[in-house]
Design a protein around this motif. Structure first.
Motif, PDB file in Angstrom:
ATOM      1  N   LEU A 249       0.854  -1.186   0.000  1.00 18.24           N
ATOM      2  CA  LEU A 249       0.000   0.000   0.000  1.00 18.24           C
ATOM      3  C   LEU A 249       0.886   1.230   0.000  1.00 18.24           C
ATOM      4  N   GLY A 250       0.786   2.035  -1.067  1.00 16.60           N
ATOM      5  CA  GLY A 250       1.622   3.217  -1.206  1.00 16.60           C
ATOM      6  C   GLY A 250       1.034   4.431  -0.513  1.00 16.60           C
ATOM      7  N   ALA A 251       1.750   5.552  -0.595  1.00 18.32           N
ATOM      8  CA  ALA A 251       1.338   6.790   0.065  1.00 18.32           C
ATOM      9  C   ALA A 251       0.271   7.509  -0.762  1.00 18.32           C
ATOM     10  N   SER A 252      -0.616   8.208  -0.074  1.00 16.26           N
ATOM     11  CA  SER A 252      -1.711   8.935  -0.716  1.00 16.26           C
ATOM     12  C   SER A 252      -1.291  10.379  -0.991  1.00 16.26           C
ATOM     13  N   PRO A 253      -2.150  11.154  -1.687  1.00 16.62           N
ATOM     14  CA  PRO A 253      -1.839  12.574  -1.903  1.00 16.62           C
ATOM     15  C   PRO A 253      -1.652  13.349  -0.594  1.00 16.62           C
ATOM     16  N   ARG A 254      -2.245  12.859   0.502  1.00 21.73           N
ATOM     17  CA  ARG A 254      -2.020  13.519   1.787  1.00 21.73           C
ATOM     18  C   ARG A 254      -0.535  13.509   2.139  1.00 21.73           C
ATOM     19  N   ALA A 255       0.161  12.440   1.758  1.00 21.08           N
ATOM     20  CA  ALA A 255       1.602  12.362   2.010  1.00 21.08           C
ATOM     21  C   ALA A 255       2.347  13.415   1.190  1.00 21.08           C
ATOM     22  N   SER A 256       1.898  13.638  -0.040  1.00 23.35           N
ATOM     23  CA  SER A 256       2.535  14.660  -0.884  1.00 23.35           C
ATOM     24  C   SER A 256       2.383  16.040  -0.258  1.00 23.35           C
ATOM     25  N   VAL A 257       1.175  16.345   0.198  1.00 23.78           N
ATOM     26  CA  VAL A 257       0.927  17.635   0.842  1.00 23.78           C
ATOM     27  C   VAL A 257       1.753  17.758   2.122  1.00 23.78           C
ATOM     28  N   SER A 258       1.851  16.666   2.859  1.00 19.56           N
ATOM     29  CA  SER A 258       2.626  16.672   4.099  1.00 19.56           C
ATOM     30  C   SER A 258       4.101  16.938   3.829  1.00 19.56           C
ATOM     31  N   MET A 259       4.632  16.348   2.763  1.00 23.37           N
ATOM     32  CA  MET A 259       6.032  16.581   2.409  1.00 23.37           C
ATOM     33  C   MET A 259       6.270  18.031   2.030  1.00 23.37           C
ATOM     34  N   LEU A 288       6.925   9.350   5.127  1.00 24.09           N
ATOM     35  CA  LEU A 288       6.428   8.241   4.318  1.00 24.09           C
ATOM     36  C   LEU A 288       6.464   6.888   5.018  1.00 24.09           C
ATOM     37  N   SER A 289       7.433   6.671   5.910  1.00 22.73           N
ATOM     38  CA  SER A 289       7.668   5.329   6.443  1.00 22.73           C
ATOM     39  C   SER A 289       6.447   4.738   7.147  1.00 22.73           C
ATOM     40  N   HIS A 290       5.705   5.544   7.917  1.00 27.34           N
ATOM     41  CA  HIS A 290       4.557   4.994   8.642  1.00 27.34           C
ATOM     42  C   HIS A 290       3.299   4.928   7.788  1.00 27.34           C
ATOM     43  N   ARG A 291       3.397   5.412   6.554  1.00 24.28           N
ATOM     44  CA  ARG A 291       2.240   5.371   5.667  1.00 24.28           C
ATOM     45  C   ARG A 291       2.298   4.197   4.690  1.00 24.28           C
ATOM     46  N   LEU A 292       3.388   3.466   4.687  1.00 24.00           N
ATOM     47  CA  LEU A 292       3.567   2.371   3.742  1.00 24.00           C
ATOM     48  C   LEU A 292       3.299   1.024   4.395  1.00 24.00           C
ATOM     49  N   LEU A 293       2.677   0.134   3.618  1.00 21.80           N
ATOM     50  CA  LEU A 293       2.561  -1.265   4.011  1.00 21.80           C
ATOM     51  C   LEU A 293       3.421  -2.071   3.056  1.00 21.80           C
ATOM     52  N   LEU A 294       4.406  -2.782   3.599  1.00 16.91           N
ATOM     53  CA  LEU A 294       5.307  -3.549   2.756  1.00 16.91           C
ATOM     54  C   LEU A 294       4.689  -4.900   2.416  1.00 16.91           C
ATOM     55  N   THR A 295       5.136  -5.461   1.320  1.00 17.30           N
ATOM     56  CA  THR A 295       4.698  -6.806   0.958  1.00 17.30           C
ATOM     57  C   THR A 295       5.346  -7.821   1.883  1.00 17.30           C
ATOM     58  N   ALA A 296       4.753  -9.009   1.951  1.00 13.53           N
ATOM     59  CA  ALA A 296       5.304 -10.069   2.807  1.00 13.53           C
ATOM     60  C   ALA A 296       6.712 -10.443   2.364  1.00 13.53           C
TER      61      ALA A 296
END
Length: 320
Positions: A249-259, A288-296
């Motif tokens: 799960l990648g970052a949303s536009p909210r992450a872009s605004v936050s950056m 970004l780190s807490h907004r990402l879900l990594l694959t197994a």
């Protein structure tokens, strides 16, 4: 790029703030800068670290140095939403219901060990974190303009803890990792405690920044110049998180605004009224780190969200 704004008074206040913090908290300069960036950017911050690395101390100290109404709530497994938000109580004298405000009604709220409360109580913070308001019994009560939540959590302890949902994590501007101090810093900590064991009580700490000054400084963030190429740089970094094979799960536009907000605030803290690529590189991992879900597969290979963000940033060409 030529400086357009006189930041002399602002820089003096920031330096005074950092000096006062360094008198109590040894080292952790990077964490201090990021916490101040979040407050300046009008964002909430999650501080993560093992017990004893001064997470709560830093949050309490910052709240004392900025002249705001402060409250603290200790999250526990038996905490109910009404313990955080408040509740209506029947007044026998007036035969009416009175609302008793909870600890969330302040300017700066320290939520200690946020992952110790169950999902029902964590969800009580959703509205107030995003919309700066609380709705109880159909009545909406708005918070002040300076409203900020500083939360702490322990990343290693599992018993009696509840994982924060992705929707709540996304409401934090940054997740800041506070690690162990260096050998030199830890020696300095022992020397200070040997000389003054009551140092961490924060007695006599006086504010150095007023409420009006904080609002003024936040307004200055809006005047920080960002070149269009840097806006594209932010977008390209965020879009990398949506196409990477290591990210579920990648970052949303909210992450872009936050950056964007954080890079402007960080540039201001460095004494500049313009953003550089280095500012974006500095704030990107904690945003970004807490907004990402990594694959197994990525987790099995030992990748962490911070490491993945660093690798993804390396793939994006830095504007010149």
């Amino acid at each position: 790029m030529e400086q357009r704004t006189d930041l002399t008074a602002f820089s003096e206040k920031v330096q005074l703030l950092k000096d006062r913090i360094s008198q109590i908290v040894v080292g952790q300069e990077s964490a201090v800068d990021l916490v101040l960036t979040c407050i300046l950017a009008d964002g909430h911050v999650l501080i993560e670290g093992v017990p004893g690395v001064a997470k709560t101390l830093l949050a309490r100290l910052v709240s004392r140095l900025v002249d705001l109404r402060f409250s603290r709530v200790q999250f526990t497994p038996d905490l109910m939403p009404s313990d955080v938000l408040g509740t209506t109580v029947f007044n026998v004298k007036t035969s009416e219901f009175d609302f008793h405000k909870g600890p969330v009604f302040a300017d700066m709220v320290l939520v200690d060990e946020i992952n110790r409360a169950p999902a029902k109580t964590q969800a009580a913070l959703f509205e107030v974190m995003e919309e700066r308001q609380v709705t109880i019994d159909g009545v909406t009560r708005r918070m002040d303009d300076v409203y900020t939540i500083i939360a702490t959590q322990n990343p290693v302890e599992q018993e009696g803890t509840y994982k924060l949902p992705e929707a709540q994590l996304d409401r934090f501007l940054m997740k800041i990792d506070m690690g162990y101090p260096s050998e030199e810093d830890e020696t300095a900590i022992l020397e200070r405690h040997h000389a003054n064991a009551s140092l961490v009580r924060l007695d006599g700490i006086e504010p150095v920044i007023s409420r009006s000054e904080l609002l003024q400084f936040r307004a200055m963030v809006g005047n920080v110049v960002v070149d269009k190429s840097l806006l594209q740089y932010i977008v390209q970094i965020v879009r990398q998180t949506r196409t990477s094979r290591a990210v579920f799960l990648g970052a949303s536009p909210r992450a872009s605004v936050s950056m964007l907000r954080a890079s402007k605030a960080y540039a201001l803290l460095q004494g500049r009224d313009f953003v550089t690529p280095e500012d974006i590189k500095t704030v990107a991992p904690p945003i970004l780190s807490h907004r990402l879900l990594l694959t197994a597969e990525a987790e099995m290979e030992g990748y962490s969200p911070v490491k993945v963000v660093q690798r993804l940033m390396d793939k994006v060409e830095v504007p010149k």
